[in-house]
Design an enzyme around this catalytic site. Structure first.
Site, PDB file in Angstrom:
ATOM      1  N   CYS A   1       0.842  -1.204   0.000  1.00 42.77           N
ATOM      2  CA  CYS A   1       0.000   0.000   0.000  1.00 42.77           C
ATOM      3  C   CYS A   1       0.876   1.253   0.000  1.00 42.77           C
ATOM      4  CB  CYS A   1      -0.982  -0.037   1.176  1.00 42.77           C
ATOM      5  SG  CYS A   1      -2.299   1.185   1.029  1.00 42.77           S
TER       6      CYS A   1
ATOM      7  N   HIS B   1      -3.851  -4.745  -0.161  1.00 40.81           N
ATOM      8  CA  HIS B   1      -3.422  -5.287   1.129  1.00 40.81           C
ATOM      9  C   HIS B   1      -3.519  -6.808   1.122  1.00 40.81           C
ATOM     10  CE1 HIS B   1      -3.147  -1.581   3.540  1.00 40.81           C
ATOM     11  NE2 HIS B   1      -4.045  -1.110   2.690  1.00 40.81           N
TER      12      HIS B   1
ATOM     13  N   GLU C   1      -2.664  -8.802   3.341  1.00 40.17           N
ATOM     14  CA  GLU C   1      -3.029  -9.271   4.693  1.00 40.17           C
ATOM     15  C   GLU C   1      -4.527  -9.157   4.962  1.00 40.17           C
ATOM     16  OE1 GLU C   1      -1.675  -6.428   3.960  1.00 40.17           O
ATOM     17  OE2 GLU C   1      -2.342  -4.841   5.334  1.00 40.17           O
TER      18      GLU C   1
END
Lengths: 253, 203
Positions: free
Chosen positions: B79, B185, B187
């Site tokens: 990001c 992202h 994650e």
């Protein structure tokens, strides 16, 4: 390259004293009241995000929501939103720190609009969701608080606009008229608000069947939130998404 | 050891959780000296470009990242962390980036959008793989990931490994030698995101 930006499906879990309430009857879950188990289930079924609404009444037990989200964030790797009882920047900080992504504020923002500015400045707009409970009142929609019992007299569209200008990153729009009725979302309200704002609007309240969710998207909702239809598996998230795709709506499959 | 840089730009817990889920413990550090001993480094980040560069420069972390990148060991920016790998960013004025990959960061130009869309670009969108990369090993040629951003990279095609479409086509993943950057992202991107992080672990 075509538009592949997906409309989001967001199951909502009501949490009371650390347990999922409103009755959950998931097949195959040993403990259908365990928020971590339910969140994992939704994650596996293809939820795009999960929202947790803490309806715990006692202040002492509020801390449990942080513990719950800490555990969920270790198992579920999609965006997590938490709302209910958020009153301080520290409340927000503690939830973000354990792995939550967005925080939803409602009545506290109405009583203290500057709280939106403060929270958005500190944590970023994309973290802040302002939840609005709206009810048709005459020719417009008013903002209600305390579970629809108190009419604040605020115009819902004007309040949404103000929340956006104060830094809200998203609006969670619940129609108090439609909520629980399962007869569809308030499409006029959703379409009007979503087209008026430059931030996403999540439609909430009224989903009873797949068509209702399609209609919300066709009426400019950026995301659709529902609780009971997913809890009771009246609609499976994966089936819903396949249906939406057939209807020409971009979804993550 | 995989080292995750903590420079007070956003929460790192989700990244840590993802690696824990994959069975790998990672080191979180604010100490630039720790990078010298790292096998792999992740530069995460949420927030504004200028603030982030200020923070990286305040304690020598920026230089340490540049030094690490020269070692040839894998570096991944996520990001804002991806955006910082480029030469400059235009968020609240023009700011110099780390310059590890030629290119710059610009705001979404809504005037060029094919349809009316909201900014930030927040939600699930597809990444279309442009070039084979170890980061995308085992993944299909296009797949969904989770995005939250108002600015995006522009750079020469040779550094583009992934593109996405939001109003127009934009660069969503970059690479140059051992340096990788992802706008989305991983994650927070369910199985596809975890697969990318697993690929990074295996590098």
């Amino acid at each position: 390259m075509k538009n592949t930006f997906a409309k989001r499906i967001i199951p909502c879990l009501d949490i009371k004293d650390g347990r999922v309430v409103k009755g959950v009857n998931f097949v195959g879950l040993k403990d259908a009241g365990d928020p971590v188990a339910v969140a994992k289930r939704y994650n596996d079924e293809g939820a795009d995000e999960i929202t947790f609404l803490d309806i715990t009444a006692s202040v002492e037990k509020r801390e449990t929501i942080v513990d719950i989200l800490e555990k969920v964030a270790q198992e579920v790797f999609i965006p997590l939103t938490v709302g209910g009882g958020i009153r301080t920047l520290d409340d927000i900080y503690r939830l973000l720190k354990v792995g939550c992504d967005k925080i939803s504020i409602n009545s506290h923002a109405i009583r203290n609009p500057n709280f939106i500015d403060d929270a958005a400045t500190r944590f970023g707009s994309s973290t802040m969701v302002v939840a609005i409970d709206a009810k048709k009142t005459g020719d417009s929609w008013h903002v209600f608080i305390n579970g629809g019992r108190i009419d604040t007299g605020l115009d819902a569209l004007a309040w949404a606009k103000e929340a956006e200008s104060r830094g809200a990153g998203e609006i969670l729009l619940t129609s108090m008229d439609c909520d629980g009725v399962k007869n569809g979302y308030d499409l006029a309200l959703t379409a009007t608000m979503s087209q008026m704002l430059g931030i996403p609007v999540i439609a909430s309240g009224g989903a009873g069947k797949k068509e209702h969710i399609r209609d919300a998207f066709l009426n400019h909702a950026d995301a659709a939130l529902a609780a009971s239809i997913f809890h009771f598996q009246e609609i499976e998230i994966l089936d819903l998404k396949r249906y939406l795709q057939e209807e020409g709506i971009a979804v993550r499959l | 050891m995989i080292t995750l840089i903590d420079y007070n730009m956003g929460n790192l817990r989700s990244v840590q959780n993802a690696f824990t889920k994959l069975g790998v413990s990672i080191e979180v550090t604010q100490d630039p000296q720790k990078l010298a001993k790292a096998d792999k480094v992740i530069l995460p980040g949420v927030g504004a470009f200028g603030d982030a560069m200020l923070s990286l420069r305040s304690n020598g972390m920026g230089e340490a990242i540049t030094e690490f990148a020269r070692s040839g060991k894998p570096l991944l920016g996520i990001c804002l962390g991806m955006q910082l790998l480029l030469e400059s960013g235009e968020e609240f004025g023009s700011h110099k980036g780390l310059g590890l990959i030629p290119g710059k960061v610009v705001a979404f130009d809504t005037a060029l959008f094919a349809q009316k869309l909201k900014v930030p670009h927040m939600g699930w969108n597809e990444l279309f793989v442009q070039k084979s990369s170890p980061l995308f090993a085992g993944l299909p040629k296009d797949f969904y990931l989770y995005f939250v951003h108002s600015f995006h990279a522009t750079c020469k095609e040779e550094y583009v490994i992934g593109k996405s479409f939001y109003g127009y086509e934009f660069v969503s993943a970059i690479a140059k030698d051992n340096i990788y950057g992802l706008q989305p992202h991983p994650e927070k991107s369910h199985e596809n995101g975890l697969a990318i992080l697993k690929n990074f672990i295996r590098m």
